[in-house]
Motif scaffolding. Structure first.
Motif, PDB file in Angstrom:
ATOM      1  N   PHE A 288       0.831  -1.198   0.000  1.00 16.58           N
ATOM      2  CA  PHE A 288       0.000   0.000   0.000  1.00 16.58           C
ATOM      3  C   PHE A 288       0.872   1.257   0.000  1.00 16.58           C
ATOM      4  O   PHE A 288       0.639   2.187  -0.767  1.00 16.58           O
ATOM      5  CB  PHE A 288      -0.917  -0.012   1.223  1.00 16.58           C
ATOM      6  CG  PHE A 288      -1.830   1.178   1.313  1.00 16.58           C
ATOM      7  CD1 PHE A 288      -2.843   1.372   0.402  1.00 16.58           C
ATOM      8  CD2 PHE A 288      -1.668   2.114   2.326  1.00 16.58           C
ATOM      9  CE1 PHE A 288      -3.685   2.467   0.470  1.00 16.58           C
ATOM     10  CE2 PHE A 288      -2.497   3.216   2.416  1.00 16.58           C
ATOM     11  CZ  PHE A 288      -3.515   3.389   1.492  1.00 16.58           C
ATOM     12  N   VAL A 289       1.913   1.275   0.845  1.00 18.54           N
ATOM     13  CA  VAL A 289       2.823   2.425   0.889  1.00 18.54           C
ATOM     14  C   VAL A 289       3.572   2.545  -0.430  1.00 18.54           C
ATOM     15  O   VAL A 289       3.789   3.653  -0.942  1.00 18.54           O
ATOM     16  CB  VAL A 289       3.806   2.298   2.067  1.00 18.54           C
ATOM     17  CG1 VAL A 289       4.787   3.467   2.078  1.00 18.54           C
ATOM     18  CG2 VAL A 289       3.062   2.228   3.387  1.00 18.54           C
ATOM     19  N   GLU A 290       3.960   1.408  -1.013  1.00 15.97           N
ATOM     20  CA  GLU A 290       4.647   1.442  -2.306  1.00 15.97           C
ATOM     21  C   GLU A 290       3.747   2.038  -3.382  1.00 15.97           C
ATOM     22  O   GLU A 290       4.188   2.804  -4.237  1.00 15.97           O
ATOM     23  CB  GLU A 290       5.087   0.039  -2.697  1.00 15.97           C
ATOM     24  CG  GLU A 290       5.908  -0.002  -3.973  1.00 15.97           C
ATOM     25  CD  GLU A 290       6.417  -1.392  -4.304  1.00 15.97           C
ATOM     26  OE1 GLU A 290       7.130  -1.526  -5.308  1.00 15.97           O
ATOM     27  OE2 GLU A 290       6.109  -2.333  -3.554  1.00 15.97           O
ATOM     28  N   MET A 291       2.445   1.690  -3.350  1.00 16.32           N
ATOM     29  CA  MET A 291       1.505   2.239  -4.321  1.00 16.32           C
ATOM     30  C   MET A 291       1.367   3.749  -4.142  1.00 16.32           C
ATOM     31  O   MET A 291       1.360   4.516  -5.117  1.00 16.32           O
ATOM     32  CB  MET A 291       0.141   1.571  -4.161  1.00 16.32           C
ATOM     33  CG  MET A 291      -0.912   2.046  -5.154  1.00 16.32           C
ATOM     34  SD  MET A 291      -2.576   1.474  -4.741  1.00 16.32           S
ATOM     35  CE  MET A 291      -2.941   2.493  -3.314  1.00 16.32           C
ATOM     36  N   LEU A 292       1.269   4.207  -2.877  1.00 10.51           N
ATOM     37  CA  LEU A 292       1.169   5.638  -2.621  1.00 10.51           C
ATOM     38  C   LEU A 292       2.419   6.373  -3.097  1.00 10.51           C
ATOM     39  O   LEU A 292       2.334   7.473  -3.647  1.00 10.51           O
ATOM     40  CB  LEU A 292       0.950   5.882  -1.123  1.00 10.51           C
ATOM     41  CG  LEU A 292      -0.394   5.424  -0.538  1.00 10.51           C
ATOM     42  CD1 LEU A 292      -0.423   5.661   0.963  1.00 10.51           C
ATOM     43  CD2 LEU A 292      -1.549   6.149  -1.211  1.00 10.51           C
ATOM     44  N   HIS A 293       3.583   5.744  -2.902  1.00 11.90           N
ATOM     45  CA  HIS A 293       4.829   6.357  -3.362  1.00 11.90           C
ATOM     46  C   HIS A 293       4.854   6.481  -4.880  1.00 11.90           C
ATOM     47  O   HIS A 293       5.272   7.511  -5.424  1.00 11.90           O
ATOM     48  CB  HIS A 293       6.023   5.519  -2.882  1.00 11.90           C
ATOM     49  CG  HIS A 293       7.342   6.000  -3.385  1.00 11.90           C
ATOM     50  ND1 HIS A 293       7.988   5.420  -4.462  1.00 11.90           N
ATOM     51  CD2 HIS A 293       8.141   7.026  -2.982  1.00 11.90           C
ATOM     52  CE1 HIS A 293       9.119   6.061  -4.681  1.00 11.90           C
ATOM     53  NE2 HIS A 293       9.245   7.029  -3.805  1.00 11.90           N
TER      54      HIS A 293
END
Length: 365
Positions: A288-293
């Motif tokens: 999820f954090v990777e997608m936001l990044h």
């Protein structure tokens, strides 16, 4: 009275958004620590100040708040501090066209941008085995510079003698890793051409060149003409490189941050830095954090997601079939499963396969 009103409004905004952002992160398996909360509060304060400078409030009907939740999720998950010095993230208000009751109207929208120091902070926090990100070298055209040389695993570090003349032609990042090794990551000015071409391509996404009113309603022949025109423009942009910033025809598809003389050099430097930081492996610990990044740092990725969100299920798909009556069916036919034939699975939504995406709308104030 003005300061009191501002503080009261900001407190209300904080009380509204903080629990929402925390719930979104927790639902995706991410704990929101105190620093993330502080980053969100600093972002809301900066956003409120940017709106206040334009004479706009959060409850203004002319403000499109659809992307505000996503912006705050990015800030919280990536821990970008709007109050840091130098800035890690900034916010600005721009005019955008949005659809209201199937009509396009102009509204104000908040836009987030990650400063170069924000990318450095992300690299320091999430870089795989990164111990320290040292200050980058801004190598100018008139400087003396020698590239690193390699003899097997032995490396001779680069040499740089600043002269302070000419535009920045490359950026060098010295990175210290946890095993105490030092690596030098180099980005060139010419590499920014691909960023500019991607920027132009994104701005051409809905362009029809007057061939038709809406590209989604274009005939096959019209789509062919639009594609040919786009190909000509992209070919011209690729041939001109960064000189495309001064081309009168292409400037209509280039934002002022790129084309204006006073900001273009800062934009080029920022893109060189971004290109370097992207190459260095990171471990976000969460898809999820990777997608936001990716959404926050990759213009092509965010533009593609925006187009999907806007136009998904826009055109209905007609499915025709012929129904058999009971009398027309064979009398002794067994079900397909009994014959060993696999039944066709029902279609599933792609959203179920992805991490939970934040709601597009914001609360009303």
């Amino acid at each position: 009275m003005s300061n009191q009103t501002y503080s009261t409004g900001l407190t209300k905004v904080n009380d509204t958004f903080l629990p929402m952002i925390e719930n979104q992160l927790v639902s995706n398996g991410i704990n929101m620590d105190q620093y993330s909360k502080q980053c969100v509060m600093n972002a809301l304060s900066s956003i409120t100040a940017a709106l206040d400078a334009k004479g706009i409030t959060m409850s203004d009907p002319n403000l499109d708040r659809n992307n505000l939740t996503t912006i705050l999720l990015n800030v919280a998950a990536l821990k970008l501090n709007a109050a840091a010095s130098p800035r890690e993230v900034f916010f600005q208000v721009r005019n955008v066209k949005v659809k209201v009751d199937n009509k396009e109207v102009w509204k104000k929208q908040i836009e987030m941008g990650i400063e170069g120091d924000g990318n450095d902070a992300i690299l320091s926090r999430f870089g795989r085995n990164v111990e320290q990100v040292r200050p980058y070298w801004a190598v100018r055209e008139g400087d003396d510079f020698e590239y690193p040389t390699f003899n097997g695993l032995e490396m001779t570090p680069p040499k740089w003698t600043p002269r302070g003349k000419g535009p920045v032609v490359r950026i060098v990042y010295p990175i210290i890793f946890k095993d105490k090794s030092i690596q030098y990551f180099i980005g060139e000015r010419d590499d920014v051409v691909k960023n500019l071409i991607a920027h132009i391509n994104n701005n051409l996404m809905n362009e029809t060149f007057g061939i038709c009113e809406d590209r989604f309603k274009a005939t096959a022949e019209q789509k062919k003409k639009i594609a040919e025109k786009k190909a000509q423009i992209m070919k011209k942009a690729a041939e001109l490189g960064l000189n495309a910033l001064d081309d009168v025809e292409l400037q209509q598809w280039i934002s002022p941050a790129w084309s204006e003389f006073q900001s273009r050099e800062s934009m080029i430097i920022r893109k060189i830095r971004n290109n370097i930081v992207k190459k260095i492996p990171k471990d976000f610990g969460s898809a999820f954090v990777e997608m936001l990044h990716s959404e926050a740092t990759d213009d092509s990725y965010s533009a593609a997601r925006a187009e999907i969100a806007e136009n998904a299920n826009r055109e209905p798909i007609d499915v025709s079939f012929t129904a058999q009556t009971v009398d027309e069916q064979p009398q002794h036919q067994e079900p397909a499963e009994a014959e060993g034939t696999e039944a066709q699975p029902e279609p599933t939504q792609r959203a179920a396969e992805e991490p939970q995406v934040p709601p597009t709308g914001g609360p009303d104030f």
